[in-house]
Design a protein around this motif. Sequence first.
Motif, mmCIF file in Angstrom:
data_model
loop_
_atom_site.group_PDB
_atom_site.id
_atom_site.type_symbol
_atom_site.label_atom_id
_atom_site.label_comp_id
_atom_site.label_asym_id
_atom_site.label_seq_id
_atom_site.Cartn_x
_atom_site.Cartn_y
_atom_site.Cartn_z
ATOM 1 N N GLU A 112 4.544 -16.195 -10.735
ATOM 2 C CA GLU A 112 4.342 -16.077 -9.290
ATOM 3 C C GLU A 112 2.949 -16.518 -8.885
ATOM 4 N N GLU A 113 1.951 -16.175 -9.683
ATOM 5 C CA GLU A 113 0.583 -16.595 -9.386
ATOM 6 C C GLU A 113 0.462 -18.115 -9.415
ATOM 7 N N VAL A 114 1.108 -18.723 -10.390
ATOM 8 C CA VAL A 114 1.049 -20.183 -10.520
ATOM 9 C C VAL A 114 1.781 -20.846 -9.358
ATOM 10 N N LEU A 115 2.925 -20.321 -8.985
ATOM 11 C CA LEU A 115 3.684 -20.911 -7.884
ATOM 12 C C LEU A 115 2.973 -20.735 -6.552
ATOM 13 N N ASP A 116 2.169 -19.683 -6.436
ATOM 14 C CA ASP A 116 1.366 -19.524 -5.219
ATOM 15 C C ASP A 116 0.339 -20.656 -5.092
ATOM 16 N N LEU A 117 -0.103 -21.182 -6.228
ATOM 17 C CA LEU A 117 -1.040 -22.310 -6.209
ATOM 18 C C LEU A 117 -0.341 -23.617 -5.840
ATOM 19 N N PHE A 118 0.947 -23.710 -6.187
ATOM 20 C CA PHE A 118 1.720 -24.935 -5.944
ATOM 21 C C PHE A 118 3.016 -24.591 -5.217
ATOM 22 N N PRO A 119 2.945 -24.242 -3.929
ATOM 23 C CA PRO A 119 4.142 -23.837 -3.198
ATOM 24 C C PRO A 119 5.244 -24.889 -3.180
ATOM 25 N N ARG A 120 4.868 -26.157 -3.290
ATOM 26 C CA ARG A 120 5.887 -27.208 -3.282
ATOM 27 C C ARG A 120 6.816 -27.074 -4.481
ATOM 28 N N LEU A 121 6.292 -26.620 -5.608
ATOM 29 C CA LEU A 121 7.138 -26.451 -6.790
ATOM 30 C C LEU A 121 8.139 -25.320 -6.596
ATOM 31 N N ARG A 122 7.754 -24.308 -5.854
ATOM 32 C CA ARG A 122 8.658 -23.182 -5.604
ATOM 33 C C ARG A 122 9.946 -23.653 -4.922
ATOM 34 N N GLU A 123 9.824 -24.715 -4.120
ATOM 35 C CA GLU A 123 10.978 -25.255 -3.402
ATOM 36 C C GLU A 123 11.838 -26.161 -4.286
ATOM 37 N N ARG A 124 11.365 -26.451 -5.498
ATOM 38 C CA ARG A 124 12.042 -27.440 -6.337
ATOM 39 C C ARG A 124 12.347 -26.899 -7.744
ATOM 40 N N MET A 125 12.505 -25.622 -7.867
ATOM 41 C CA MET A 125 12.649 -24.996 -9.185
ATOM 42 C C MET A 125 13.858 -25.503 -9.965
ATOM 43 N N ASP A 126 14.931 -25.850 -9.272
ATOM 44 C CA ASP A 126 16.146 -26.303 -9.962
ATOM 45 C C ASP A 126 16.210 -27.815 -10.117
ATOM 46 N N GLN A 127 15.194 -28.495 -9.647
ATOM 47 C CA GLN A 127 15.200 -29.954 -9.650
ATOM 48 C C GLN A 127 14.702 -30.483 -10.994
ATOM 49 N N PRO A 128 15.371 -31.497 -11.583
ATOM 50 C CA PRO A 128 14.870 -32.091 -12.834
ATOM 51 C C PRO A 128 13.485 -32.682 -12.640
ATOM 52 N N ALA A 129 12.631 -32.517 -13.632
ATOM 53 C CA ALA A 129 11.256 -32.991 -13.520
ATOM 54 C C ALA A 129 11.187 -34.490 -13.261
ATOM 55 N N GLN A 130 12.130 -35.237 -13.819
ATOM 56 C CA GLN A 130 12.086 -36.692 -13.685
ATOM 57 C C GLN A 130 12.362 -37.163 -12.260
ATOM 58 N N THR A 131 12.895 -36.295 -11.414
ATOM 59 C CA THR A 131 13.199 -36.677 -10.035
ATOM 60 C C THR A 131 12.061 -36.346 -9.070
ATOM 61 N N LEU A 132 10.996 -35.730 -9.553
ATOM 62 C CA LEU A 132 9.854 -35.403 -8.706
ATOM 63 C C LEU A 132 9.011 -36.647 -8.449
ATOM 64 N N SER A 133 8.261 -36.612 -7.368
ATOM 65 C CA SER A 133 7.303 -37.687 -7.119
ATOM 66 C C SER A 133 6.173 -37.610 -8.139
ATOM 67 N N GLY A 134 5.361 -38.662 -8.205
ATOM 68 C CA GLY A 134 4.252 -38.660 -9.151
ATOM 69 C C GLY A 134 3.302 -37.503 -8.919
ATOM 70 N N GLY A 135 2.998 -37.226 -7.668
ATOM 71 C CA GLY A 135 2.112 -36.115 -7.359
ATOM 72 C C GLY A 135 2.707 -34.772 -7.728
ATOM 73 N N GLU A 136 4.000 -34.629 -7.486
ATOM 74 C CA GLU A 136 4.680 -33.377 -7.845
ATOM 75 C C GLU A 136 4.746 -33.201 -9.358
ATOM 76 N N GLN A 137 4.926 -34.295 -10.077
ATOM 77 C CA GLN A 137 4.920 -34.204 -11.540
ATOM 78 C C GLN A 137 3.553 -33.771 -12.052
ATOM 79 N N GLN A 138 2.478 -34.259 -11.413
ATOM 80 C CA GLN A 138 1.134 -33.838 -11.815
ATOM 81 C C GLN A 138 0.942 -32.353 -11.516
ATOM 82 N N MET A 139 1.459 -31.894 -10.388
ATOM 83 C CA MET A 139 1.412 -30.469 -10.068
ATOM 84 C C MET A 139 2.141 -29.654 -11.129
ATOM 85 N N LEU A 140 3.313 -30.141 -11.542
ATOM 86 C CA LEU A 140 4.101 -29.422 -12.544
ATOM 87 C C LEU A 140 3.380 -29.388 -13.887
#
Length: 231
Positions: A112-140
């Motif tokens: 929860e602490e980590v997801l608070d730092l990256f709220p965009r990831l909280r919205e994409r928890m079920d999404q495959p990592a390969q489908t994220l944008s480059g910036g979102e992959q760096q966040m992950l």
Amino acid sequence: MLELHGVNSGYGAAQVLRDLSLRVEAGEILCLLGRNGAGKTTTMQTIMGLLPLMSGRITLDGQDIGSLPPHEVPRAGIGYIPQGRRLFAGLSVAQNLEIGLQVRGAGKDVLEEVLDLFPRLRERMDQPAQTLSGGEQQMLATARALCIQPKALLLDEPTEGLQPSMIEAIRRVIVKMRKQGVAILLVEQRVDAVLSVADRVAFIENGRNGEVLSAEALRQDHSIVDRYVGV
């Protein structure tokens, strides 16, 4: 505190690092700066046990970690965000984060602490990592490293190829980790990004130690940067 003492390392018979010594204090951002091929990524990989330590010592809070196998280094408390991110592409965001949590047995509170730092990831928890944008992959990749609750954090060119808003998001997280007492070793080619976050800058040239200066000194005199990084 993360320390390298007279480290020699390389790829097979090709030695890259030659008696390299560094010190990163808890709550400090040290940037490792040098030309392409100077040994920056080799330094990171040697700390993580991905390349053999020919000689020298690597310690974290006084514990010798230089002889640990690669899978034990994160358990000792070192988080690593490599160039290229190296996510588990076919796994979901949640599964990638779970792998990070399992390294040192962290629980849902850490997630929860980590997801608070990256709220965009909280919205994409079920999404495959390969489908994220480059910036979102760096966040992950960054979030996964933070899931181990690191004492030291290694980042290899974390802003490469990112748009300004993503760069700023990563910068904010790095600064927050410093405030929490994490020792941060940053490899970054963008000098403006370096000077916006670093406390000190250590130059590396041909695998050897160069000068170590405060970021403030470099803001006032860019000629030193040109000497080590300029073409």
